[in-house]
Design a protein around this motif. Structure first.
Motif, PDB file in Angstrom:
ATOM      1  N   PRO A   1       6.518   9.894 -13.528  1.00 48.97           N
ATOM      2  CA  PRO A   1       6.488   8.640 -12.985  1.00 48.97           C
ATOM      3  C   PRO A   1       7.740   7.627 -13.292  1.00 48.97           C
ATOM      4  CG  PRO A   1       5.090   9.714 -15.124  1.00 48.97           C
ATOM      5  CD  PRO A   1       6.300  10.982 -14.144  1.00 48.97           C
ATOM      6  N   ALA A   2       8.632   8.015 -13.828  1.00 50.06           N
ATOM      7  CA  ALA A   2       9.806   7.143 -13.385  1.00 50.06           C
ATOM      8  C   ALA A   2      10.242   6.805 -12.514  1.00 50.06           C
ATOM      9  CB  ALA A   2      10.992   7.783 -14.762  1.00 50.06           C
ATOM     10  N   VAL A   3      10.125   8.223 -11.028  1.00 52.89           N
ATOM     11  CA  VAL A   3      11.036   7.615  -9.753  1.00 52.89           C
ATOM     12  C   VAL A   3      10.645   6.430  -9.102  1.00 52.89           C
ATOM     13  CG1 VAL A   3      10.986  10.186  -9.931  1.00 52.89           C
ATOM     14  CG2 VAL A   3       9.129   9.001  -8.839  1.00 52.89           C
ATOM     15  N   GLN A   4       8.624   6.669  -9.586  1.00 54.77           N
ATOM     16  CA  GLN A   4       8.044   4.949  -9.379  1.00 54.77           C
ATOM     17  C   GLN A   4       8.797   3.794  -9.184  1.00 54.77           C
ATOM     18  OE1 GLN A   4       4.006   5.484  -9.465  1.00 54.77           O
ATOM     19  NE2 GLN A   4       4.229   7.629  -9.382  1.00 54.77           N
ATOM     20  N   ILE A   5       8.834   2.577  -8.468  1.00 52.72           N
ATOM     21  CA  ILE A   5       9.120   1.807  -8.521  1.00 52.72           C
ATOM     22  C   ILE A   5       8.396   1.146  -9.572  1.00 52.72           C
ATOM     23  CG2 ILE A   5       9.933  -0.453  -7.542  1.00 52.72           C
ATOM     24  CD1 ILE A   5      11.235   0.762  -5.382  1.00 52.72           C
ATOM     25  N   GLU A   6       6.972   1.386  -9.251  1.00 52.07           N
ATOM     26  CA  GLU A   6       5.949   0.376  -9.510  1.00 52.07           C
ATOM     27  C   GLU A   6       5.767   0.363 -11.300  1.00 52.07           C
ATOM     28  OE1 GLU A   6       4.849   0.896  -5.860  1.00 52.07           O
ATOM     29  OE2 GLU A   6       5.556   2.297  -6.921  1.00 52.07           O
ATOM     30  N   ASN A   7       6.687   1.368 -11.886  1.00 51.92           N
ATOM     31  CA  ASN A   7       6.343   1.667 -13.489  1.00 51.92           C
ATOM     32  C   ASN A   7       7.701   1.962 -13.834  1.00 51.92           C
ATOM     33  OD1 ASN A   7       4.060   3.108 -13.094  1.00 51.92           O
ATOM     34  ND2 ASN A   7       5.075   5.261 -12.487  1.00 51.92           N
ATOM     35  N   ASN A   8       9.459   1.804 -12.704  1.00 54.80           N
ATOM     36  CA  ASN A   8      10.339   1.624 -13.655  1.00 54.80           C
ATOM     37  C   ASN A   8      10.917   1.439 -12.482  1.00 54.80           C
ATOM     38  OD1 ASN A   8      13.166   1.979 -14.534  1.00 54.80           O
ATOM     39  ND2 ASN A   8      13.273   4.935 -13.481  1.00 54.80           N
ATOM     40  N   PRO A   9      12.078   0.276 -12.437  1.00 60.60           N
ATOM     41  CA  PRO A   9      12.732  -0.343 -11.646  1.00 60.60           C
ATOM     42  C   PRO A   9      13.948   0.231 -11.529  1.00 60.60           C
ATOM     43  CG  PRO A   9      12.039  -2.469 -13.978  1.00 60.60           C
ATOM     44  CD  PRO A   9      12.257  -0.321 -13.864  1.00 60.60           C
ATOM     45  N   GLN A  10      14.109   1.640 -11.701  1.00 60.53           N
ATOM     46  CA  GLN A  10      15.093   2.307 -11.396  1.00 60.53           C
ATOM     47  C   GLN A  10      14.866   3.222 -10.272  1.00 60.53           C
ATOM     48  OE1 GLN A  10      15.508   1.306 -14.910  1.00 60.53           O
ATOM     49  NE2 GLN A  10      16.694  -1.362 -13.815  1.00 60.53           N
ATOM     50  N   GLY A  11      13.649   2.968 -10.346  1.00 58.92           N
ATOM     51  CA  GLY A  11      13.002   4.461  -9.606  1.00 58.92           C
ATOM     52  C   GLY A  11      13.004   4.169  -8.056  1.00 58.92           C
ATOM     53  N   TRP A  12      12.723   5.148  -6.867  1.00 63.36           N
ATOM     54  CA  TRP A  12      12.921   5.409  -5.926  1.00 63.36           C
ATOM     55  C   TRP A  12      12.036   5.417  -4.526  1.00 63.36           C
ATOM     56  CZ3 TRP A  12      11.860   9.849  -4.583  1.00 63.36           C
ATOM     57  CH2 TRP A  12      11.853  11.346  -5.374  1.00 63.36           C
ATOM     58  N   VAL A  13      11.102   5.298  -5.104  1.00 60.55           N
ATOM     59  CA  VAL A  13       9.771   5.572  -4.323  1.00 60.55           C
ATOM     60  C   VAL A  13       8.560   4.370  -4.663  1.00 60.55           C
ATOM     61  CG1 VAL A  13       8.934   6.737  -5.974  1.00 60.55           C
ATOM     62  CG2 VAL A  13       8.113   7.157  -3.382  1.00 60.55           C
ATOM     63  N   LYS A  14       8.217   3.993  -3.365  1.00 56.47           N
ATOM     64  CA  LYS A  14       7.461   2.706  -3.842  1.00 56.47           C
ATOM     65  C   LYS A  14       6.165   3.100  -2.321  1.00 56.47           C
ATOM     66  CE  LYS A  14       8.530  -0.992  -0.375  1.00 56.47           C
ATOM     67  NZ  LYS A  14       9.562  -1.755  -0.581  1.00 56.47           N
ATOM     68  N   GLY A  15       4.573   2.607  -3.545  1.00 55.92           N
ATOM     69  CA  GLY A  15       3.340   2.776  -2.788  1.00 55.92           C
ATOM     70  C   GLY A  15       2.946   4.207  -2.822  1.00 55.92           C
ATOM     71  N   VAL A  16       3.181   5.234  -4.232  1.00 54.41           N
ATOM     72  CA  VAL A  16       3.063   6.617  -3.265  1.00 54.41           C
ATOM     73  C   VAL A  16       1.888   6.511  -4.064  1.00 54.41           C
ATOM     74  CG1 VAL A  16       2.820   7.999  -5.128  1.00 54.41           C
ATOM     75  CG2 VAL A  16       4.557   6.652  -5.492  1.00 54.41           C
ATOM     76  N   HIS A  17       0.180   5.909  -3.807  1.00 50.80           N
ATOM     77  CA  HIS A  17      -1.022   6.453  -3.811  1.00 50.80           C
ATOM     78  C   HIS A  17      -1.836   5.482  -2.625  1.00 50.80           C
ATOM     79  CE1 HIS A  17      -1.054   8.849  -6.820  1.00 50.80           C
ATOM     80  NE2 HIS A  17      -0.042   8.533  -7.354  1.00 50.80           N
ATOM     81  N   GLY A  18      -0.221   5.333  -1.458  1.00 52.28           N
ATOM     82  CA  GLY A  18      -1.180   4.320  -0.427  1.00 52.28           C
ATOM     83  C   GLY A  18      -1.923   3.128  -1.217  1.00 52.28           C
ATOM     84  N   LYS A  19      -2.805   2.493  -1.202  1.00 58.08           N
ATOM     85  CA  LYS A  19      -3.477   1.157  -1.137  1.00 58.08           C
ATOM     86  C   LYS A  19      -3.171   0.135  -0.344  1.00 58.08           C
ATOM     87  CE  LYS A  19      -4.302   2.252  -5.981  1.00 58.08           C
ATOM     88  NZ  LYS A  19      -4.125   2.655  -7.133  1.00 58.08           N
ATOM     89  N   GLY A  20      -3.392   0.718   0.936  1.00 63.82           N
ATOM     90  CA  GLY A  20      -2.808  -0.218   1.843  1.00 63.82           C
ATOM     91  C   GLY A  20      -0.627  -0.189   2.073  1.00 63.82           C
ATOM     92  N   ASN A  21      -0.667   0.571   1.316  1.00 64.10           N
ATOM     93  CA  ASN A  21       1.477   0.273   2.004  1.00 64.10           C
ATOM     94  C   ASN A  21       1.288   1.582   1.806  1.00 64.10           C
ATOM     95  OD1 ASN A  21       1.486  -2.742   1.318  1.00 64.10           O
ATOM     96  ND2 ASN A  21       1.261  -2.088  -0.910  1.00 64.10           N
ATOM     97  N   VAL A  22       2.446   2.015   2.826  1.00 69.59           N
ATOM     98  CA  VAL A  22       2.903   2.835   3.019  1.00 69.59           C
ATOM     99  C   VAL A  22       3.817   3.472   2.235  1.00 69.59           C
ATOM    100  CG1 VAL A  22       4.595   4.246   5.347  1.00 69.59           C
ATOM    101  CG2 VAL A  22       3.202   2.532   5.906  1.00 69.59           C
ATOM    102  N   THR A  23       4.329   4.688   2.450  1.00 72.45           N
ATOM    103  CA  THR A  23       4.676   5.548   0.844  1.00 72.45           C
ATOM    104  C   THR A  23       5.785   4.909   1.031  1.00 72.45           C
ATOM    105  OG1 THR A  23       3.130   6.267  -0.234  1.00 72.45           O
ATOM    106  CG2 THR A  23       5.526   7.021  -0.497  1.00 72.45           C
ATOM    107  N   ARG A  24       7.056   4.579   1.027  1.00 73.66           N
ATOM    108  CA  ARG A  24       8.550   4.237   0.800  1.00 73.66           C
ATOM    109  C   ARG A  24       9.674   5.008   0.291  1.00 73.66           C
ATOM    110  NH1 ARG A  24       9.139   2.394   5.909  1.00 73.66           N
ATOM    111  NH2 ARG A  24       7.332   0.825   6.911  1.00 73.66           N
TER     112      ARG A  24
END
Length: 103
Positions: A57-80
């Motif tokens: 989960p630390a790779v997700q920007i939503e969980n960690n500002p130093q992460g490298w992926v955002k919008g992992v579970h969609g919810k209207g946003n494309v995973t980037r």
């Protein structure tokens, strides 16, 4: 009007301009679909989400500002994916991912 540069001036100009220019087609942020073959050995998006994004989960920007992926579970946003950080992280953690795991 003609502008003449000395070789030293040209080198200085090139040094100043080079960081501003990226090779054509090279981007920092890409959609998951564009990164699958290069970063994740062509694995399915569901596999990537389960075995990489959810397992770490630390790779997700939503969980960690130093992460490298955002919008992992969609919810209207494309995973980037932020490629520079993703490549570095995947090199360091390659052995921690079970690439043969099934969904």
């Amino acid at each position: 009007m003609e502008i003449n540069f000395s070789p030293d001036n040209l080198k200085e100009l090139a040094t100043l301009v080079a960081p501003l220019i990226k090779p054509e087609g090279q981007r920092d942020w890409v959609k998951l679909a564009e990164a699958r073959d290069d970063l994740f050995a062509g694995k399915a998006p569901a596999w990537i989400r389960l075995h990489v994004f959810d397992a770490f989960p630390a790779v997700q920007i939503e969980n960690n500002p130093q992460g490298w992926v955002k919008g992992v579970h969609g919810k209207g946003n494309v995973t980037r994916i932020y490629l520079p950080t993703a490549r570095e992280w995947l090199r360091k953690h390659h052995d921690e991912i079970n690439w043969n795991e099934k969904i």
